[in-house]
Scaffold this active site. Structure first.
Site, PDB file in Angstrom:
ATOM      1  N   GLN A  90     -18.724   0.370  34.356  1.00 28.16           N
ATOM      2  CA  GLN A  90     -18.477  -0.480  33.199  1.00 28.16           C
ATOM      3  C   GLN A  90     -19.522  -1.599  33.133  1.00 28.16           C
ATOM      4  OE1 GLN A  90     -14.849  -2.684  33.576  1.00 28.16           O
ATOM      5  NE2 GLN A  90     -14.653  -3.121  31.407  1.00 28.16           N
TER       6      GLN A  90
ATOM      7  N   SER B  93     -18.587  -2.370  39.269  1.00 28.02           N
ATOM      8  CA  SER B  93     -18.000  -1.540  40.329  1.00 28.02           C
ATOM      9  C   SER B  93     -18.539  -0.122  40.243  1.00 28.02           C
ATOM     10  CB  SER B  93     -16.478  -1.502  40.192  1.00 28.02           C
ATOM     11  OG  SER B  93     -15.936  -2.784  40.282  1.00 28.02           O
TER      12      SER B  93
ATOM     13  N   GLU C 126      -7.836  -1.387  30.642  1.00 29.91           N
ATOM     14  CA  GLU C 126      -8.225  -1.795  31.996  1.00 29.91           C
ATOM     15  C   GLU C 126      -7.113  -2.588  32.655  1.00 29.91           C
ATOM     16  OE1 GLU C 126     -11.984  -4.077  34.112  1.00 29.91           O
ATOM     17  OE2 GLU C 126     -11.337  -4.744  32.127  1.00 29.91           O
TER      18      GLU C 126
ATOM     19  N   GLU D  40      -7.153 -17.044  34.652  1.00 26.86           N
ATOM     20  CA  GLU D  40      -7.134 -18.155  33.691  1.00 26.86           C
ATOM     21  C   GLU D  40      -7.227 -17.639  32.255  1.00 26.86           C
ATOM     22  OE1 GLU D  40      -8.168 -19.489  37.626  1.00 26.86           O
ATOM     23  OE2 GLU D  40      -9.048 -17.939  36.369  1.00 26.86           O
TER      24      GLU D  40
END
Length: 379
Positions: free
Chosen positions: A100, A135, A218, A349
């Site tokens: 990604q 990743s 995701e 957050e």
């Protein structure tokens, strides 16, 4: 299920051939259309299929997670028929691994400020920029990529979504060493990378809408996966508690009970979320699951290390990660790796903002840059 029984009666013994045949039989993801790994069946039927095929060759979700959880649903929603036929089967069987290309050094939590450019050149796009925290890029054959195609528009409106060939000239993958010593993540440099227009996913300028589909999937993939009662991380902690009575204390017992309750609430919330998914695409509620998953995972891994009174991790050697096996590793690895759970897939957050605004309906934060052309934003 009759369809599973008929499949097993003639299934190949070779692992790859078995997975290919399972896809062709519509037993990959049953809610996908016929011919694309599915049967057009209700989503909840997948659980029956997984139980029936539990002792057959399985996917390597540690390597295939991004393709399965993010790329596939996005390709299904926005891809052309040719793209679906080309990419979904080898994605599911693991013959082609995906990564990604979203986050950038200057565009992490505020992804829409990304600066990677894609410029049209005839029937191709020329891509230049840098991505980070990617990743599995060192394994990947393909990537889902968001790039800026019109800097004169506000940041959310000048983006386009692409499928990037990770073997194309100009793609450079560099490892990023983590706190564990391993390099599961990477930074990816794109220099004059040429992508044909048939690798564009969705319309030009519609990249943010396509990317939101990826991001919502995701968060469900990370935080909302099916877990049996007492399974997953809480199961490992509970097993350690049973096996080492000499290490127990009253305080730890009270904390374990509270964590068990929280884990069960999170698990049942995941069940409800997956039932909602049966009626359509994931919504912002997946952000709540991912937020809860990160918080709980960090609390459980911290408890596990404290209970053992030892980090139990002494191999800091730099190496490339072949796969991500969180539950199959030791307590020290889990404790260190869990620190990334509140960053990857959307920071906690930012997820709190999404929950506040899009789930609870609270007033939005002031966004002075909302209608400003991207090229005029301070950077």
């Amino acid at each position: 299920m009759d369809v599973v029984d008929r499949f097993l009666a003639n299934a190949p013994s070779d692992r790859l051939e078995f997975l290919r045949a399972r896809f062709d039989a519509g037993l990959a993801w049953v809610h996908f259309p016929v011919g694309l790994g599915g049967l057009g069946a209700p989503r909840e039927t997948q659980q029956e299929v997984e139980r029936a095929l539990a002792h057959t060759p399985q996917l390597d979700t540690g390597v295939q997670a991004i393709g399965l959880g993010m790329a596939a649903p996005t390709i299904l929603a926005f891809g052309t028929e040719g793209q679906k036929k080309r990419f979904l089967r080898p994605l599911w069987t693991g013959e082609e691994i995906w990564c990604q290309l979203f986050s950038e050094p200057g565009a992490g939590s505020d992804l829409a400020t990304l600066a990677t450019r894609a410029v049209k050149d005839g029937d191709e796009w020329v891509v230049d920029g840098q991505k980070v925290w990617t990743s599995g890029a060192h394994h990947a054959r393909w990537a889902i990529l968001v790039a800026r195609t019109d800097p004169d528009l506000p940041k959310h409106r000048g983006l386009t979504y692409f499928i990037c060939d990770m073997r194309a000239p100009g793609v450079e993958v560099r490892p990023l060493r983590q706190i564990t010593g391993e390099a599961e993540f990477n930074e990816v440099f794109l220099t004059g990378v040429r992508l044909s227009d048939d690798l564009r996913l969705g319309e030009v300028g519609d990249g943010w809408r396509v990317a939101r589909t990826t991001l919502m999937n995701e968060r469900v993939a990370i935080g909302g996966g099916p877990v049996r009662q007492g399974g997953g991380m809480i199961g490992l902690v509970a097993d350690a508690w049973r096996e080492h009575p000499a290490l127990r204390t009253h305080d730890l017992h009270q904390r374990l009970l509270a964590l068990w309750v929280e884990a069960e609430v999170t698990r049942l919330s995941g069940v409800r979320l997956r039932e909602q998914l049966a009626a359509g695409q994931p919504g912002p509620e997946g952000s709540g699951m991912k937020l809860s998953f990160a918080r709980l995972n960090q609390a459980l891994t911290g408890f596990e290390v404290e209970f053992h009174r030892d980090l139990g991790y002494d191999d800091w050697a730099f190496r490339r990660s072949d796969s991500v096996d969180f539950l199959g590793r030791g307590p020290g690895y889990r404790y260190l790796r869990a620190k990334g759970n509140s960053i990857e897939g959307g920071t906690s957050e930012i997820l709190r903002n999404i929950i506040a605004e899009r789930v609870l309906g609270l007033p939005s934060e002031p966004r002075a840059d909302k209608d400003v052309p991207w090229k005029d934003l301070p950077r």
